[in-house]
Design a protein around this motif. Sequence first.
Motif, PDB file in Angstrom:
ATOM      1  N   MET A   1      40.359 -12.903  24.667  1.00 42.01           N
ATOM      2  CA  MET A   1      41.521 -12.006  25.008  1.00 42.01           C
ATOM      3  C   MET A   1      42.628 -12.668  24.465  1.00 42.01           C
ATOM      4  O   MET A   1      43.617 -12.001  24.021  1.00 42.01           O
ATOM      5  CB  MET A   1      41.277 -11.396  26.516  1.00 42.01           C
ATOM      6  CG  MET A   1      42.565 -10.502  26.741  1.00 42.01           C
ATOM      7  SD  MET A   1      41.552  -9.009  26.474  1.00 42.01           S
ATOM      8  CE  MET A   1      43.047  -8.054  27.427  1.00 42.01           C
ATOM      9  N   MET A   2      42.891 -13.943  24.864  1.00 38.38           N
ATOM     10  CA  MET A   2      44.185 -14.490  24.714  1.00 38.38           C
ATOM     11  C   MET A   2      44.605 -14.850  23.231  1.00 38.38           C
ATOM     12  O   MET A   2      45.512 -14.694  22.688  1.00 38.38           O
ATOM     13  CB  MET A   2      44.266 -15.828  25.365  1.00 38.38           C
ATOM     14  CG  MET A   2      45.761 -16.401  25.561  1.00 38.38           C
ATOM     15  SD  MET A   2      46.665 -15.247  26.490  1.00 38.38           S
ATOM     16  CE  MET A   2      47.560 -16.402  27.363  1.00 38.38           C
ATOM     17  N   ARG A   3      43.431 -15.197  22.579  1.00 39.68           N
ATOM     18  CA  ARG A   3      43.403 -15.458  21.269  1.00 39.68           C
ATOM     19  C   ARG A   3      43.782 -14.020  20.405  1.00 39.68           C
ATOM     20  O   ARG A   3      44.642 -14.087  19.394  1.00 39.68           O
ATOM     21  CB  ARG A   3      42.080 -15.833  20.572  1.00 39.68           C
ATOM     22  CG  ARG A   3      42.051 -17.434  20.994  1.00 39.68           C
ATOM     23  CD  ARG A   3      40.717 -17.720  20.271  1.00 39.68           C
ATOM     24  NE  ARG A   3      40.179 -19.166  20.987  1.00 39.68           N
ATOM     25  CZ  ARG A   3      39.060 -19.499  20.883  1.00 39.68           C
ATOM     26  NH1 ARG A   3      38.111 -19.047  20.215  1.00 39.68           N
ATOM     27  NH2 ARG A   3      38.835 -20.674  21.452  1.00 39.68           N
ATOM     28  N   THR A   4      43.237 -12.979  20.749  1.00 32.38           N
ATOM     29  CA  THR A   4      43.545 -11.682  20.137  1.00 32.38           C
ATOM     30  C   THR A   4      44.948 -11.287  20.342  1.00 32.38           C
ATOM     31  O   THR A   4      45.464 -10.714  19.241  1.00 32.38           O
ATOM     32  CB  THR A   4      42.616 -10.594  20.627  1.00 32.38           C
ATOM     33  OG1 THR A   4      41.161 -11.019  20.716  1.00 32.38           O
ATOM     34  CG2 THR A   4      42.889  -9.134  20.028  1.00 32.38           C
TER      35      THR A   4
END
Length: 71
Positions: A1-4
Motif C-alpha cells: 500500500m505504501m509503495r503504491t
Amino acid sequence: MMRTRLVWFTFGFGSSAAAITHFIFKDLWIDRQSLSSHLKEKFDALDARVSNLEQVVSSNSMPPQDEGNLG
C-alpha cells in the motif's frame, strides 16, 4: 500500500514538474525569439541608414566637374 502511494506521488510530482518546466522554457524561448527578431530588425534598419549615408558622402566627395575657364 505504501509503495503504491509512493509510486503515484512520484509520478504525479514528476508530471507536474515536467509540465511546469515545459511552460517556463516555452515562455523563455518565445522571449528569446522575439528579442532576436527585434534586434535583427533594428540592425537591418541601421545598416540601411549607414548605406544611405555612405552613398551621400561618396556623391558629395566627388571632385567638381571642370566647366571651362571663365577667365
